[in-house]
Scaffold this motif. Structure first.
Motif, PDB file in Angstrom:
ATOM      1  N   CYS A  67       0.865  -1.183   0.000  1.00 18.84           N
ATOM      2  CA  CYS A  67       0.000   0.000   0.000  1.00 18.84           C
ATOM      3  C   CYS A  67       0.901   1.231   0.000  1.00 18.84           C
ATOM      4  O   CYS A  67       1.653   1.454   0.953  1.00 18.84           O
ATOM      5  CB  CYS A  67      -0.930   0.021   1.211  1.00 18.84           C
ATOM      6  N   ILE A 202      -9.463  -2.081   3.065  1.00 17.64           N
ATOM      7  CA  ILE A 202      -8.197  -1.922   2.345  1.00 17.64           C
ATOM      8  C   ILE A 202      -7.159  -2.897   2.887  1.00 17.64           C
ATOM      9  O   ILE A 202      -6.400  -3.507   2.131  1.00 17.64           O
ATOM     10  CB  ILE A 202      -7.699  -0.469   2.452  1.00 17.64           C
ATOM     11  N   SER A 203      -7.125  -3.048   4.214  1.00 13.62           N
ATOM     12  CA  SER A 203      -6.180  -3.993   4.818  1.00 13.62           C
ATOM     13  C   SER A 203      -6.438  -5.412   4.326  1.00 13.62           C
ATOM     14  O   SER A 203      -5.499  -6.178   4.081  1.00 13.62           O
ATOM     15  CB  SER A 203      -6.288  -3.930   6.349  1.00 13.62           C
ATOM     16  N   LEU A 206      -5.188  -5.976   0.670  1.00 13.71           N
ATOM     17  CA  LEU A 206      -3.744  -6.015   0.462  1.00 13.71           C
ATOM     18  C   LEU A 206      -3.222  -7.436   0.228  1.00 13.71           C
ATOM     19  O   LEU A 206      -2.119  -7.621  -0.285  1.00 13.71           O
ATOM     20  CB  LEU A 206      -3.015  -5.387   1.649  1.00 13.71           C
ATOM     21  N   VAL A 211      -2.416  -1.143  -3.499  1.00 10.40           N
ATOM     22  CA  VAL A 211      -3.263   0.002  -3.177  1.00 10.40           C
ATOM     23  C   VAL A 211      -2.424   1.274  -3.171  1.00 10.40           C
ATOM     24  O   VAL A 211      -1.300   1.285  -2.670  1.00 10.40           O
ATOM     25  CB  VAL A 211      -3.940  -0.175  -1.793  1.00 10.40           C
ATOM     26  N   CYS A 225      -0.276   1.882   5.347  1.00  8.10           N
ATOM     27  CA  CYS A 225       0.672   1.962   4.237  1.00  8.10           C
ATOM     28  C   CYS A 225       1.965   1.212   4.552  1.00  8.10           C
ATOM     29  O   CYS A 225       2.448   1.239   5.683  1.00  8.10           O
ATOM     30  CB  CYS A 225       0.992   3.419   3.898  1.00  8.10           C
TER      31      CYS A 225
END
Length: 411
Positions: A67, A202-203, A206, A211, A225
């Motif tokens: 990310c 989002i996690s 991954l 991302v 990130c």
């Protein structure tokens, strides 16, 4: 080619993009560039009058499972880079290689047809991402559930609020599980519950995709990130896998903004301000470990027409959010004023997470009426008086607290 190279989903090499500040001149340059492109002459890459580099020589790679946090001040070039990656505009120089399907949430409501319903827009956006109708139908219920707007899913999108558009846009982009997901600052529009839900999603993604996250919220960047780029005037100021260093450098670029003006209507002079034995005139920055103390001492004269006063020390984090406050009222109550030099000593416990914090100083007229304190005039106020870094803290979050500090006020 090894397996690691196969996992590279985004490769950016020497990417540059220039714009013109004047519309009329920009149109003329566009005609000239079109002609040069047709004739095969592409050597004109230097800036012409009224042009500037929005991006200049950007290079990075992003692999599956990573990310990338893309940060920088407004106008640094973040949105231009995202639009190039999403194919909305073409670069003037350089090369972009993207493998797989790209899901992007770049601008609020971008890609939505306002006269179509939310459900119809799900099919449209899914088709743009390259999914078949059967694939979209298999996902549509999950998308609607994730967006939490099922009650309004058959209503035209033009009647949606900003938050509803963000919910639907992110749900489509995330639930369709693209290979590359690009998310701009639009998450800031959603409510806190949905933002947390999006970050968790989002996690999860991954594990399957790459991302790119653009945000002005450094806690968001630090949380998910794996690496990042700090842009400054279109150039890469920092490219690193150390997200902590990335966030620190970001705040340094705004160092001057943290300087606080004094509110000092009575002309109070703060004298001999010392922090842990060092004069604040040395512009000292403290480095503390969790559990250590900040030892303050200073002197001042309170105006003669002020009967009582109290001293307050607010503490804020890098987001200018108050995380703690300590006050002389907690253990001294009111301090009588006799217009003499006042000496203040205080020991503030350092009970914070890792990061950078600012301690301010406020002196307030304070009186007691019917067993209640009443706050009067602000005699002196300055935020961000002292900057300190906390290291080796076992805490992961901070909540606003009242710190029980040891004040000693003498005259």
């Amino acid at each position: 080619m090894n397996q690691l190279d196969n996992d590279i989903l985004i490769s950016v090499e020497g990417l540059s993009k220039k714009f013109c500040k004047d519309l009329k001149t920009s149109l003329w340059y566009g005609i000239k560039d079109l002609f040069l492109g047709v004739t095969g002459n592409r050597n004109n890459r230097e800036l012409r009058p009224k042009e500037f580099w929005a991006l200049k020589d950007i290079n990075f790679q992003l692999r599956r499972g990573e990310c990338l946090g893309l940060i920088g001040h407004n106008g640094a070039g973040k949105s231009t880079l995202l639009k190039i990656l999403n194919g909305l505009i073409n670069p003037d120089a350089g090369k972009v290689t993207i493998k797989g399907r790209v899901g992007a949430l770049i601008e609020l409501g971008a890609g939505f047809n306002p006269i179509l319903t939310g459900r119809e827009n799900i099919y449209n956006n899914g088709a743009v991402l390259g999914f078949t109708r059967n694939e979209i139908e298999n996902k549509i219920e999950e998308i609607i559930d994730f967006s939490e707007i099922r009650e309004f899913i058959d209503m035209p999108v033009q009647n949606y609020s900003s938050g509803m558009k963000v919910r639907l846009g992110f749900a489509i982009a995330a639930q369709m599980e693209p290979d590359v997901l690009i998310v701009d600052e639009v998450l800031a529009v959603g409510d806190v519950g949905f933002r947390i839900k999006c970050l968790n999603r989002i996690s999860e993604l991954l594990n399957k995709c790459a991302v790119i996250l653009v945000s002005h919220s450094m806690p968001q960047i630090a949380r998910i990130c794996t690496n990042g780029i700090l842009l400054d005037k279109g150039k890469t100021s920092l490219l690193t896998n150390d997200v902590g260093l990335l966030v620190e450098k970001y705040y340094v670029t705004f160092e001057d903004n943290y300087k606080s003006n004094e509110i000092n209507p009575f002309g109070i002079t703060i004298k001999d301000f010392n922090v842990n034995g060092r004069s604040i005139k040395e512009n000292a920055t403290l480095n503390l470990k969790h559990g250590e103390d900040i030892i303050l001492s200073f002197k001042f004269v309170c105006p003669s027409d002020i009967e009582n006063f109290s001293v307050h020390l607010p503490i804020t984090d890098d987001q200018m959010i108050h995380v703690a406050l300590t006050s002389s009222l907690m253990n001294l109550g009111l301090t009588k004023n006799n217009n003499q030099l006042v000496s203040v000593d205080c020991k503030v416990p350092c009970l914070f997470t890792n990061g950078r914090f600012y301690l301010g100083l406020t002196i307030i007229e304070t009186n007691i009426n019917e067993n209640q304190y009443t706050i009067g005039k602000t005699l002196f106020k300055k935020e961000n008086y002292i900057k300190f870094f906390v290291k080796e803290s076992p805490l992961t979050t901070s909540v606003p607290v009242l710190l029980n500090s040891n004040f000693v006020i003498k005259k």
